[in-house]
Design a protein around this motif. Sequence first.
Motif, PDB file in Angstrom:
ATOM      1  N   UNK A  77       0.834  -1.206   0.000  1.00  0.00           N
ATOM      2  CA  UNK A  77       0.000   0.000   0.000  1.00  0.00           C
ATOM      3  C   UNK A  77       0.868   1.255   0.000  1.00  0.00           C
ATOM      4  N   UNK A  78       1.935   1.255   0.795  1.00  0.00           N
ATOM      5  CA  UNK A  78       2.832   2.408   0.822  1.00  0.00           C
ATOM      6  C   UNK A  78       3.550   2.586  -0.505  1.00  0.00           C
ATOM      7  N   UNK A  79       3.912   1.490  -1.157  1.00  0.00           N
ATOM      8  CA  UNK A  79       4.573   1.582  -2.459  1.00  0.00           C
ATOM      9  C   UNK A  79       3.623   2.148  -3.504  1.00  0.00           C
ATOM     10  N   UNK A  80       2.358   1.746  -3.467  1.00  0.00           N
ATOM     11  CA  UNK A  80       1.377   2.271  -4.431  1.00  0.00           C
ATOM     12  C   UNK A  80       1.150   3.769  -4.210  1.00  0.00           C
ATOM     13  N   UNK A  81       1.024   4.161  -2.963  1.00  0.00           N
ATOM     14  CA  UNK A  81       0.799   5.571  -2.676  1.00  0.00           C
ATOM     15  C   UNK A  81       2.017   6.403  -3.063  1.00  0.00           C
ATOM     16  N   UNK A  82       3.194   5.873  -2.868  1.00  0.00           N
ATOM     17  CA  UNK A  82       4.416   6.585  -3.244  1.00  0.00           C
ATOM     18  C   UNK A  82       4.581   6.671  -4.743  1.00  0.00           C
ATOM     19  N   UNK A  83       4.116   5.665  -5.484  1.00  0.00           N
ATOM     20  CA  UNK A  83       4.245   5.653  -6.944  1.00  0.00           C
ATOM     21  C   UNK A  83       3.246   6.591  -7.593  1.00  0.00           C
ATOM     22  N   UNK A  84       2.067   6.754  -7.029  1.00  0.00           N
ATOM     23  CA  UNK A  84       1.052   7.604  -7.643  1.00  0.00           C
ATOM     24  C   UNK A  84       1.230   9.067  -7.267  1.00  0.00           C
ATOM     25  N   UNK A  85       1.973   9.348  -6.213  1.00  0.00           N
ATOM     26  CA  UNK A  85       2.187  10.715  -5.801  1.00  0.00           C
ATOM     27  C   UNK A  85       3.329  11.317  -6.623  1.00  0.00           C
TER      28      UNK A  85
END
Length: 80
Positions: free
Chosen positions: A71-79
């Motif tokens: 989840x943290x990786x997805x949020x970091x990739x979309x930001x």
Amino acid sequence: MLRHKFQPGRLTAGVFLTAAGVTYLGDASGAWETPWFVIIPMVMGGLCLAAVTGMVTGAIRRGRAARREVRNAREGATTP
């Protein structure tokens, strides 16, 4: 007192070992008669149940940590 993770496996082992101690205490005080071989299955069963509880707890914690990392990786990739 420092806070720590709840460890249900240790709690389970403690409950069964306490029950074995109370059983022997009752026998020693004359409250009831306990054959010597009754404690072995009680302690071994409690330790096996504690081991299974500990493994399940560890698996749940690892799964949660892995999902949190994804989840943290997805949020970091979309930001941006």
